[in-house]
Design a protein around this motif. Structure first.
Motif, mmCIF file in Angstrom:
data_model
loop_
_atom_site.group_PDB
_atom_site.id
_atom_site.type_symbol
_atom_site.label_atom_id
_atom_site.label_comp_id
_atom_site.label_asym_id
_atom_site.label_seq_id
_atom_site.Cartn_x
_atom_site.Cartn_y
_atom_site.Cartn_z
ATOM 1 N N THR A 82 -1.952 4.043 2.436
ATOM 2 C CA THR A 82 -0.327 4.070 2.602
ATOM 3 C C THR A 82 -0.449 6.020 3.539
ATOM 4 O O THR A 82 0.449 6.015 3.907
ATOM 5 N N TRP A 83 -1.180 6.401 2.447
ATOM 6 C CA TRP A 83 -1.176 8.246 3.073
ATOM 7 C C TRP A 83 -1.523 8.007 4.275
ATOM 8 O O TRP A 83 -1.125 9.015 4.937
ATOM 9 N N ALA A 84 -2.375 7.229 4.533
ATOM 10 C CA ALA A 84 -3.573 7.598 5.211
ATOM 11 C C ALA A 84 -2.252 6.939 6.725
ATOM 12 O O ALA A 84 -2.028 7.473 7.894
ATOM 13 N N ALA A 85 -1.741 5.806 6.204
ATOM 14 C CA ALA A 85 -0.800 5.462 7.650
ATOM 15 C C ALA A 85 0.501 6.408 7.272
ATOM 16 O O ALA A 85 1.402 5.913 8.994
ATOM 17 N N MET A 94 8.255 -2.522 2.859
ATOM 18 C CA MET A 94 8.182 -2.438 3.916
ATOM 19 C C MET A 94 9.525 -1.062 2.662
ATOM 20 O O MET A 94 10.077 0.111 3.505
ATOM 21 N N ALA A 95 10.267 -1.245 1.719
ATOM 22 C CA ALA A 95 11.142 -0.397 1.055
ATOM 23 C C ALA A 95 10.327 0.862 0.634
ATOM 24 O O ALA A 95 10.446 1.729 1.427
ATOM 25 N N PHE A 96 9.122 0.308 0.252
ATOM 26 C CA PHE A 96 8.242 2.112 -0.145
ATOM 27 C C PHE A 96 8.060 2.351 1.089
ATOM 28 O O PHE A 96 8.106 4.185 1.198
ATOM 29 N N THR A 97 7.353 1.485 2.374
ATOM 30 C CA THR A 97 7.083 2.435 3.639
ATOM 31 C C THR A 97 8.272 3.226 4.097
ATOM 32 O O THR A 97 8.854 4.133 4.304
ATOM 33 N N SER A 98 9.930 3.316 3.918
ATOM 34 C CA SER A 98 10.886 3.725 4.116
ATOM 35 C C SER A 98 11.235 4.478 3.272
ATOM 36 O O SER A 98 11.264 6.020 3.970
ATOM 37 N N VAL A 99 10.750 4.748 2.488
ATOM 38 C CA VAL A 99 10.789 6.025 1.419
ATOM 39 C C VAL A 99 9.422 7.073 2.185
ATOM 40 O O VAL A 99 10.089 8.438 2.375
ATOM 41 N N GLY A 100 8.670 6.515 1.773
ATOM 42 C CA GLY A 100 7.104 7.106 2.624
ATOM 43 C C GLY A 100 7.430 7.865 4.323
ATOM 44 O O GLY A 100 7.148 9.372 3.888
ATOM 45 N N LEU A 101 8.591 7.390 5.459
ATOM 46 C CA LEU A 101 8.616 7.693 6.126
ATOM 47 C C LEU A 101 9.833 9.158 5.473
ATOM 48 O O LEU A 101 10.073 10.034 6.834
ATOM 49 N N ILE A 102 10.748 8.297 5.225
ATOM 50 C CA ILE A 102 11.869 9.941 5.118
ATOM 51 C C ILE A 102 11.784 10.717 4.252
ATOM 52 O O ILE A 102 11.929 11.688 4.761
ATOM 53 N N SER A 143 3.123 3.109 11.535
ATOM 54 C CA SER A 143 2.713 3.089 10.682
ATOM 55 C C SER A 143 3.302 2.192 9.636
ATOM 56 O O SER A 143 2.201 1.137 8.504
ATOM 57 N N ARG A 144 4.402 1.072 10.278
ATOM 58 C CA ARG A 144 4.706 -0.215 9.906
ATOM 59 C C ARG A 144 3.710 -1.038 9.727
ATOM 60 O O ARG A 144 3.338 -2.326 9.219
ATOM 61 N N THR A 145 3.081 -1.386 10.937
ATOM 62 C CA THR A 145 2.099 -2.415 10.855
ATOM 63 C C THR A 145 0.399 -2.352 10.612
ATOM 64 O O THR A 145 0.524 -3.460 10.221
ATOM 65 N N PHE A 146 0.235 -0.830 10.210
ATOM 66 C CA PHE A 146 -0.589 -0.512 9.536
ATOM 67 C C PHE A 146 -0.941 -0.891 7.720
ATOM 68 O O PHE A 146 -1.189 -1.469 7.239
ATOM 69 N N LEU A 147 0.562 -0.992 7.288
ATOM 70 C CA LEU A 147 0.955 -1.470 6.382
ATOM 71 C C LEU A 147 1.343 -2.649 6.134
ATOM 72 O O LEU A 147 0.781 -2.801 5.068
ATOM 73 N N SER A 148 1.469 -3.308 6.997
ATOM 74 C CA SER A 148 1.789 -4.414 7.032
ATOM 75 C C SER A 148 0.200 -5.434 6.589
ATOM 76 O O SER A 148 0.118 -5.969 5.940
ATOM 77 N N PRO A 204 -1.099 8.979 12.552
ATOM 78 C CA PRO A 204 0.248 8.688 13.298
ATOM 79 C C PRO A 204 0.332 9.728 14.209
ATOM 80 O O PRO A 204 0.422 9.880 15.545
ATOM 81 N N GLY A 205 0.440 10.579 13.254
ATOM 82 C CA GLY A 205 0.730 12.380 13.775
ATOM 83 C C GLY A 205 2.572 12.961 13.750
ATOM 84 O O GLY A 205 2.964 11.589 12.545
ATOM 85 N N LYS A 206 2.648 13.749 13.981
ATOM 86 C CA LYS A 206 3.773 14.497 13.386
ATOM 87 C C LYS A 206 4.858 14.184 14.078
ATOM 88 O O LYS A 206 5.108 13.801 15.675
ATOM 89 N N LEU A 207 6.139 14.123 13.504
ATOM 90 C CA LEU A 207 7.062 13.441 13.960
ATOM 91 C C LEU A 207 7.958 14.822 14.594
ATOM 92 O O LEU A 207 7.585 16.784 14.649
ATOM 93 N N LEU A 208 8.862 14.799 15.789
ATOM 94 C CA LEU A 208 8.275 15.769 16.878
ATOM 95 C C LEU A 208 10.403 15.835 17.482
ATOM 96 O O LEU A 208 11.155 14.746 16.226
ATOM 97 N N CYS A 209 11.175 17.370 16.565
ATOM 98 C CA CYS A 209 12.374 17.290 16.520
ATOM 99 C C CYS A 209 12.994 16.400 18.389
ATOM 100 O O CYS A 209 12.342 17.153 19.065
ATOM 101 N N ILE A 210 14.398 15.497 18.309
ATOM 102 C CA ILE A 210 15.061 15.270 18.940
ATOM 103 C C ILE A 210 16.028 16.638 19.454
ATOM 104 O O ILE A 210 16.458 15.249 20.616
#
Lengths: 106, 120
Positions: free
Chosen positions: A55-58, B69-77, B39-44, A62-68
């Motif tokens: 999860t940490w790796a994923a 996927m909920a966990f991934t969403s939290v991670g993305l947030i 992220s989503r594809t790798f975690l899937s 992929p890189g940094k999010l960019l401001c839109i």
């Protein structure tokens, strides 16, 4: 970037080891003639550790999010391109008001 | 610019809401979406392997996928530092996008890992 990739690699290796442990556990169950009721605790621990590392790796690889936002600090143009002669300013973008005064005040 | 500043300010206020909806940096938006799909594809895939090794069958696997996927969403947030609208135009981008495509990869690797660990 390299660190995240390495962490993901370690996570995948841990998952492989967990799979191998499960196969061995199944073989043991076959010898003792018991039914499979659930993975042993060590495998569950390994799987959760591998999942966490991946999860940490994923999230980092992929890189940094960019401001839109078009008028954010990151998206400001700080250097002019080389082909200034070919730039056209008389286009439809004119109708969007530019927040020039706010920027200059800082 | 200076000439317009008097009449321009009232215009600006009236069209401000529309502007915030319409103008954003499309290139950066594309890049952000690519990051989310990655992220989503790798975690899937990883989640499929985990579910297969744990020996989930039937509905439990799909429940596991939902939780993942909920966990991934939290991670993305967390990755977007809790300010979604700086990086995406709507919440759906973070919560929903890439869900079904990830489900296909999940099922593929779930059955694959289950076969390797439990059947053969």
């Amino acid at each position: 970037m390299g660190l995240g990739f390495a962490i993901g690699f370690v996570g995948v290796l841990i998952l492989f080891h967990a799979a191998y442990s499960t196969i061995q556990y199944r073989a043991l169950l076959k010898i003792t003639e018991e039914e499979f009721s659930g993975s042993p605790l060590s495998v569950v621990f390994e799987l959760s550790l591998g999942l966490l590392l991946c999860t940490w790796a994923a999230l980092t690889v992929p890189g940094k999010l960019l401001c839109i936002h078009p008028d954010s600090e990151e998206n400001r143009i700080v250097s002019l391109p080389a082909n200034l002669d070919f730039m056209i300013f008389n286009h439809r973008g004119k109708i969007f008001p530019v927040e020039m005064n706010e920027k200059l005040r800082h | 610019m200076a000439v317009h500043s008097g009449s321009g300010s009232s215009e600006k206020k009236s069209s401000n809401g529309v502007n915030e909806l319409l103008t954003f940096n499309a290139e950066n938006m594309q890049s952000n979406m690519k990051i989310i799909y990655y992220s989503r594809t790798f975690l899937s895939i990883i989640g499929g392997v985990v579910a297969g090794i744990l020996g989930f069958t039937g509905l439990y696997g799909f429940v596991f996928y939902l939780l993942l996927m909920a966990f991934t969403s939290v991670g993305l947030i967390v990755k977007s530092k809790f300010s979604i609208h700086t990086y995406f135009d709507s919440w759906n981008r973070v919560l929903v996008d890439g869900f079904l495509g990830g489900l296909m990869s999940f099922v593929l690797f779930w059955t694959f890992a289950y076969d390797i660990a439990h059947i053969f």
